[in-house]
Design a protein around this motif. Structure first.
Motif, PDB file in Angstrom:
ATOM      1  N   ASN A   1       4.576 -47.398 -27.609  1.00  0.00           N
ATOM      2  CA  ASN A   1       5.652 -47.331 -28.607  1.00  0.00           C
ATOM      3  C   ASN A   1       5.063 -47.139 -30.010  1.00  0.00           C
ATOM      4  N   LYS A   2       5.714 -46.290 -30.802  1.00  0.00           N
ATOM      5  CA  LYS A   2       5.329 -46.033 -32.195  1.00  0.00           C
ATOM      6  C   LYS A   2       3.893 -45.509 -32.328  1.00  0.00           C
ATOM      7  N   GLU A   3       3.482 -44.681 -31.356  1.00  0.00           N
ATOM      8  CA  GLU A   3       2.220 -43.974 -31.500  1.00  0.00           C
ATOM      9  C   GLU A   3       2.395 -42.936 -32.600  1.00  0.00           C
ATOM     10  N   THR A   4       1.564 -42.956 -33.618  1.00  0.00           N
ATOM     11  CA  THR A   4       1.701 -42.047 -34.755  1.00  0.00           C
ATOM     12  C   THR A   4       1.437 -40.601 -34.329  1.00  0.00           C
ATOM     13  N   ALA A   5       2.232 -39.687 -34.859  1.00  0.00           N
ATOM     14  CA  ALA A   5       2.074 -38.269 -34.539  1.00  0.00           C
ATOM     15  C   ALA A   5       0.694 -37.786 -34.956  1.00  0.00           C
ATOM     16  N   PRO A   6       0.103 -36.851 -34.194  1.00  0.00           N
ATOM     17  CA  PRO A   6      -1.230 -36.331 -34.549  1.00  0.00           C
ATOM     18  C   PRO A   6      -1.217 -35.621 -35.898  1.00  0.00           C
ATOM     19  N   LYS A   7      -2.395 -35.486 -36.463  1.00  0.00           N
ATOM     20  CA  LYS A   7      -2.541 -34.934 -37.821  1.00  0.00           C
ATOM     21  C   LYS A   7      -2.030 -33.499 -37.919  1.00  0.00           C
ATOM     22  N   ASN A   8      -2.350 -32.684 -36.916  1.00  0.00           N
ATOM     23  CA  ASN A   8      -1.886 -31.307 -36.910  1.00  0.00           C
ATOM     24  C   ASN A   8      -0.612 -31.201 -36.086  1.00  0.00           C
ATOM     25  N   GLY A   9       0.426 -30.684 -36.673  1.00  0.00           N
ATOM     26  CA  GLY A   9       1.741 -30.727 -36.058  1.00  0.00           C
ATOM     27  C   GLY A   9       1.963 -29.745 -34.929  1.00  0.00           C
ATOM     28  N   THR A  10       1.266 -28.612 -34.898  1.00  0.00           N
ATOM     29  CA  THR A  10       1.469 -27.613 -33.853  1.00  0.00           C
ATOM     30  C   THR A  10       0.454 -27.826 -32.747  1.00  0.00           C
ATOM     31  N   PHE A  11       0.935 -27.990 -31.498  1.00  0.00           N
ATOM     32  CA  PHE A  11       0.042 -28.283 -30.378  1.00  0.00           C
ATOM     33  C   PHE A  11      -0.872 -27.099 -30.080  1.00  0.00           C
ATOM     34  N   ASP A  12      -2.148 -27.428 -29.881  1.00  0.00           N
ATOM     35  CA  ASP A  12      -3.143 -26.448 -29.456  1.00  0.00           C
ATOM     36  C   ASP A  12      -4.175 -27.216 -28.638  1.00  0.00           C
ATOM     37  N   PHE A  13      -4.267 -26.892 -27.337  1.00  0.00           N
ATOM     38  CA  PHE A  13      -5.160 -27.689 -26.479  1.00  0.00           C
ATOM     39  C   PHE A  13      -6.621 -27.573 -26.902  1.00  0.00           C
ATOM     40  N   ASN A  14      -6.957 -26.612 -27.727  1.00  0.00           N
ATOM     41  CA  ASN A  14      -8.320 -26.497 -28.246  1.00  0.00           C
ATOM     42  C   ASN A  14      -8.555 -27.367 -29.474  1.00  0.00           C
ATOM     43  N   ASP A  15      -7.480 -27.976 -30.003  1.00  0.00           N
ATOM     44  CA  ASP A  15      -7.569 -28.769 -31.233  1.00  0.00           C
ATOM     45  C   ASP A  15      -7.278 -30.236 -30.912  1.00  0.00           C
ATOM     46  N   PRO A  16      -8.283 -31.110 -30.859  1.00  0.00           N
ATOM     47  CA  PRO A  16      -8.061 -32.533 -30.556  1.00  0.00           C
ATOM     48  C   PRO A  16      -7.132 -33.227 -31.540  1.00  0.00           C
ATOM     49  N   ASP A  17      -6.968 -32.664 -32.758  1.00  0.00           N
ATOM     50  CA  ASP A  17      -6.096 -33.292 -33.751  1.00  0.00           C
ATOM     51  C   ASP A  17      -4.635 -32.890 -33.572  1.00  0.00           C
ATOM     52  N   SER A  18      -4.333 -32.134 -32.497  1.00  0.00           N
ATOM     53  CA  SER A  18      -2.948 -31.693 -32.293  1.00  0.00           C
ATOM     54  C   SER A  18      -2.263 -32.417 -31.138  1.00  0.00           C
ATOM     55  N   PHE A  19      -2.946 -33.368 -30.498  1.00  0.00           N
ATOM     56  CA  PHE A  19      -2.307 -34.144 -29.429  1.00  0.00           C
ATOM     57  C   PHE A  19      -2.797 -35.584 -29.499  1.00  0.00           C
ATOM     58  N   SER A  20      -2.008 -36.494 -28.897  1.00  0.00           N
ATOM     59  CA  SER A  20      -2.290 -37.925 -28.998  1.00  0.00           C
ATOM     60  C   SER A  20      -3.155 -38.430 -27.848  1.00  0.00           C
ATOM     61  N   ARG A  21      -2.799 -38.011 -26.642  1.00  0.00           N
ATOM     62  CA  ARG A  21      -3.517 -38.469 -25.454  1.00  0.00           C
ATOM     63  C   ARG A  21      -3.641 -37.303 -24.475  1.00  0.00           C
ATOM     64  N   SER A  22      -4.580 -37.419 -23.550  1.00  0.00           N
ATOM     65  CA  SER A  22      -4.693 -36.406 -22.506  1.00  0.00           C
ATOM     66  C   SER A  22      -5.290 -37.035 -21.252  1.00  0.00           C
TER      67      SER A  22
END
Length: 452
Positions: A169-190
């Motif tokens: 709950n309330k996991e903060t959104a990643p720094k980069n708003g547009t998802f890109d699987f090559n960019d770790p800053d665009s997703f929270s968990r994997s």
């Protein structure tokens, strides 16, 4: 008369010596049961004799009775070494096609022969029951030889994926708003897992979770997550696997279609939760994905129409850590090779294969009789049922009066060496005493013959 009495004593002592010697010789024989020579006196009388003054006629062997109390355990590293802890016998047959002609044994030293059948050191086949693969219950109590396949099944493609997880709950959104699987800053968990195509080739499937919580936004979207899936080719190329466009639009993640900016392209799906951390009403929990061909995945001759169904089982969003409770590929498997065999206390034979599949291939059969001392001894720690022992009663380990099966354990002989050595000395003394009685009788007869 006295000579015959002494001779019968010698014969009884010799029988006792033979029995004790046999016990000592088999002290290290697995599953061996000690024997005990039991004797009775010989007495006869007639109407012409006085019962008050008639002496006995000597001794005779009544029976050599086997003692079926349990021996101690010896622990091994072989899972096919078995012992029955309690009542019951293993059943073995000379001919696997004639399991009805079987013998009973307590010696559980088994191994696999060149055809992957369970046999003992003499090549006799261990008997067991076939098991229903879905319920793991005995399908038939008609015992037969047991075989463990060294290869498990044909490859099957992945189709249904069961997922159970908690998204914090309330996991903060990643720094980069547009998802890109090559960019770790665009997703929270994997998370990643292995799936298979119709030829059994493995692929890496990665699931990315993107939190949408923004404390400064109104509304904050505290209970919303984006989910994206990718498949990595054998060449190492990662391809986005999109959900089917028929998914409810309220739960689609879309971007402008690069080939037609007036249209949107579905690239992922949304998971929403209510204030209790449960999926909100209307949340789809069965997400159909596009075909591998549509995703541009090179399957190398396998079925290009393969699809995945993401089945979410009780997903939650609690104020606790990210946790994947289950990520199970229900259908997919490559060809598996036998890697391990385990046998549980109920006698279930569990074969484990290199593709991660565990299969119960059968259940070890146990048998017992009403009168164990009535069994006919065959040698090789084998017994046959007789009219005196009663017919064999078949059953399961750990059920009713049957004992449990212990894997990696053998039953040693139930010989008490100290007691056997004492019995040996006693039998020797009895033999010497009977010999002395025979010698005295011989001297008396010599004296009678020398009378003039």
């Amino acid at each position: 008369m006295s000579m015959n009495i002494a001779l019968s004593g010698l014969g009884a002592a010799q029988k006792d010596l033979n029995t004790t010697s046999n016990n000592i010789a088999n002290a290290n024989t697995f599953g061996f049961k000690e024997s005990r020579a039991e004797f009775g006196d010989v007495y006869s009388s007639s109407i012409f004799s006085n019962a008050k003054t008639t002496t006995g006629g000597g001794v005779q062997t009544s029976t050599v009775a086997q003692q079926f109390h349990e021996g101690s355990s010896i622990y091994t590293n072989n899972p096919l070494d078995l012992r029955v802890s309690g009542s019951g016998f293993f059943a073995v047959a000379d001919n696997k096609n004639e399991p009805a002609n079987n013998n009973l044994t307590r010696n559980g030293a088994f191994h696999l022969n060149n055809e992957n059948e369970l046999v003992n050191s003499e090549g006799k086949f261990l008997l067991g029951y076939p098991v229903n693969k879905e319920s793991n219950t005995v399908a038939s109590y008609e015992a037969k030889s047991m075989k463990i396949d060294d290869i498990f099944g044909q490859p099957t493609k992945s189709n249904n994926i069961k997922v159970s997880l908690n998204l914090p709950n309330k996991e903060t959104a990643p720094k980069n708003g547009t998802f890109d699987f090559n960019d770790p800053d665009s997703f929270s968990r994997s998370t990643s897992s292995t799936i298979y195509d119709s030829l059994g080739k493995p692929y890496k499937m990665t699931t990315y979770y993107v939190a949408k919580y923004d404390p400064n936004a109104t509304p904050t979207n505290a209970n919303t997550w984006e989910v994206h899936q990718t498949i990595t080719n054998n060449s190492g190329e990662e391809r986005l696997l999109k959900p089917d466009p028929s998914l409810n639009k309220n739960y689609q993640v879309t971007i402008p279609d690069p080939t037609d900016p007036t249209k949107d392209q579905v690239v992922g799906y949304i998971m929403k939760f209510d204030q209790n951390g449960q999926p909100e009403a209307g949340q789809p929990l069965n997400i159909q994905m596009e075909t591998f061909a549509s995703a541009g995945i090179d399957v190398g001759g396998a079925d290009p129409t393969q699809t995945l169904n993401m089945n979410y089982d009780d997903p939650t969003q609690y104020a606790s850590a990210f946790e994947v409770r289950k990520f199970e590929d229900v259908d997919g498997a490559t060809t598996g090779y036998l890697s391990k065999v385990d046998i549980d206390p109920e006698g279930n034979i569990l074969a484990s294969y290199s593709n991660g599949k565990d299969v119960v291939v059968g259940r070890v059969a146990l048998a017992r009789v009403s009168n164990e001392q009535g069994l006919a001894q065959l040698g090789g720690t084998l017994w046959n049922t007789t009219q005196e022992s009663g017919q064999a009663i078949w059953g399961d380990a750990s059920q009713g009066s049957f004992g449990a099966i212990k894997s990696g354990t053998l039953e040693q002989s139930n010989i008490d060496m100290t007691q056997e050595l004492v019995d040996l000395i006693t039998a020797q003394r009895n033999f010497q005493a009977s010999s002395r009685a025979l010698d005295v009788n011989n001297q008396l007869q010599q004296n009678i013959l020398q009378i003039r």
